[in-house]
Enzyme design. Structure first.
Site, mmCIF file in Angstrom:
data_model
loop_
_atom_site.group_PDB
_atom_site.id
_atom_site.type_symbol
_atom_site.label_atom_id
_atom_site.label_comp_id
_atom_site.label_asym_id
_atom_site.label_seq_id
_atom_site.Cartn_x
_atom_site.Cartn_y
_atom_site.Cartn_z
ATOM 1 N N TYR A 126 49.700 46.908 36.846
ATOM 2 C CA TYR A 126 48.897 45.691 36.684
ATOM 3 C C TYR A 126 47.421 46.073 36.683
ATOM 4 C CZ TYR A 126 46.964 41.051 37.726
ATOM 5 O OH TYR A 126 46.259 39.875 37.686
ATOM 6 N N ASP B 130 43.239 53.333 37.298
ATOM 7 C CA ASP B 130 42.963 52.052 37.925
ATOM 8 C C ASP B 130 43.217 52.214 39.415
ATOM 9 O OD1 ASP B 130 42.952 49.510 38.991
ATOM 10 O OD2 ASP B 130 43.995 48.582 37.304
ATOM 11 N N LYS C 237 38.737 46.251 46.008
ATOM 12 C CA LYS C 237 39.342 46.065 47.319
ATOM 13 C C LYS C 237 38.565 46.751 48.441
ATOM 14 C CE LYS C 237 43.920 45.147 45.382
ATOM 15 N NZ LYS C 237 44.006 43.709 45.618
#
Length: 433
Positions: A148, A241, A269
């Site tokens: 994702y 990613d 994050k």
């Protein structure tokens, strides 16, 4: 054994929320679509614990889906944000904290010679795709099933995470012509990736170095070095990613963990310490294609927000090598304890971790692909999830999400977690029988 009280207040709030938000939530996986039942509404958190609107206390292993590597509301972050807030909440102008956080990132990830801050991982990944296409003059992007990269149109193809949880292979509204430019193959399938790279002019090969959005799936030893070789031979850019894995799977991220240097990297994050922030970056000659030095346009009013920069600086400052190693060790204790619990209950089970990121499947066979993950016992997972929740342990509400650990999870918290999970698994197995 502590159990949660009926969540009357959470239910009342969720009823109001459903009148204002699709599904009552602002991100799909929060709706508990993958496990059923009613979500609880978070009220506050501290350390390893989170409390819902009814006052129920949970040992938390979601940790805001990864950012809270120091736990909920760590004093060092709260104090840094409070100090920054006194100077103003947003300027839309350069600040020194932006430079300081970029320096801190580059200290641990030297390949990120230049960076650009954004407000979300989706923005970072979306811009990387645009940048890679501009640099190479090519249009195709190769991604891997179950990975994702945010909800930009180009990446909502076999994307795992909430899409997998909801059972949606793609998203309506993504133009077919654009979707055709995103090619996919199975994670860990090096032969298929090489075939695609030979047949199509790829701008980028993009992946989660360790998959966290279709459960926790690690690369086979030859996979990431093999992708580097394929990219070099075909002229594609290799993109990591690391929105989820960054500063979790190793002190210096995937480059340190696997010994492979990507061309471009997305982060998020942990670098925001719980505030909205992400970044993309890489070699100087690549990043100089971004406006205003180059022609690849990307902008954001809140990019480099001073409060987010302060939170990120405080988090990375506190996340020393010693602290990182300690969290890694504690994660190993949790994972091994869960293996032992499953063995005692005679349940098919596999679990692993890298640094402070971890995950498990109710399946004996190794999980190397998204297809493998889908063969795990998701019905047992649902029962286990709810049994754990009733006993005060908060796990991700999906069989296709990784878990996280923080420095606030000490010996006592892990021991209590394992006691509760042992009882929860026993209850879930009894319900199945």
């Amino acid at each position: 054994m502590l159990t949660s009280r009926p969540s009357a207040r959470s239910a009342e709030i969720m009823a109001r929320a459903r009148a204002r938000f699709p599904g009552g939530v602002n991100s799909p996986v929060r709706a508990f679509g993958g496990v059923g039942g009613e979500p609880f509404v978070a009220k506050r958190g501290k350390g390893a614990l989170v409390w819902d609107a009814d006052g129920n206390e949970y040992l938390d292993y979601i940790l805001s889906w990864g950012p809270l590597v120091l736990g909920h509301a760590p004093d060092v972050v709260l104090e840094a944000v409070s100090r920054a807030m006194q100077d103003g909440t947003s300027f839309g102008m350069p600040t020194e904290r932006e430079v300081e956080l970029a320096d801190k990132i580059a200290e641990r990830m030297p390949h990120m010679e230049m960076v650009r801050f954004t407000s979300s991982g989706t923005e970072a990944a979306m811009t990387i795709a645009r940048l890679a296409r501009a640099i190479t003059g090519r249009e195709y992007i190769l991604k891997f099933e179950g990975c994702y990269h945010g909800h930009a149109d180009a990446f909502l193809v076999r994307a795992g995470s909430g899409v997998a949880t909801l059972g949606l292979p793609d998203s309506p509204g993504v133009p077919a012509a654009l979707a055709k430019l995103t090619l996919t193959c199975r994670y860990n399938d090096l032969e298929e990736a090489a075939r695609i790279a030979r047949e199509y002019p790829l701008a980028a090969i993009m992946l989660e170095p360790i998959v966290g959005n279709s459960g926790f799936i690690e690369p086979l030893p030859e996979f990431i070095p093999g992708l580097r070789k394929i990219a070099d031979e075909t002229g594609a850019l290799l993109v990591f990613d690391e929105v989820m894995t960054g500063f979790r799977i190793a002190f210096g991220g995937a480059r340190e963990r696997f010994g492979v240097t990507p061309d471009l990297t997305a982060l998020g994050k942990v670098i925001g310490g719980g505030l909205p922030v992400a970044a993309y970056g890489g070699r100087r000659e690549l990043m100089q294609n971004v406006a205003p030095t180059g022609k690849v346009y990307q902008a954001g009013t809140l990019s480099g927000n001073p409060l987010a920069m302060a939170a990120g600086l405080a988090t990375l400052g506190a996340l020393t090598q010693e602290v990182h190693d300690g969290i890694t060790a504690q994660t190993g204790v949790l994972v091994q304890g869960m293996r032992d619990i499953a063995a005692r209950h005679g349940v098919p089970f596999s679990a692993s971790h890298s640094g402070s990121m971890w995950g498990f499947f109710f399946r004996d066979e190794p999980v190397h692909t998204y297809d493998d993950a889908k063969l795990s016992d998701t019905v047992l997972f649902k029962r286990f999830f709810h049994a754990a929740r009733r006993r005060g342990v908060s796990l991700a509400p999906s069989a296709f999400e990784a878990g996280f650990m923080s420095s606030a999870h000490g010996d006592a918290e892990i021991a209590e977690t394992l006691t509760r999970l042992d009882d929860a698994l026993g209850a879930a197995v009894a319900q199945r029988d």
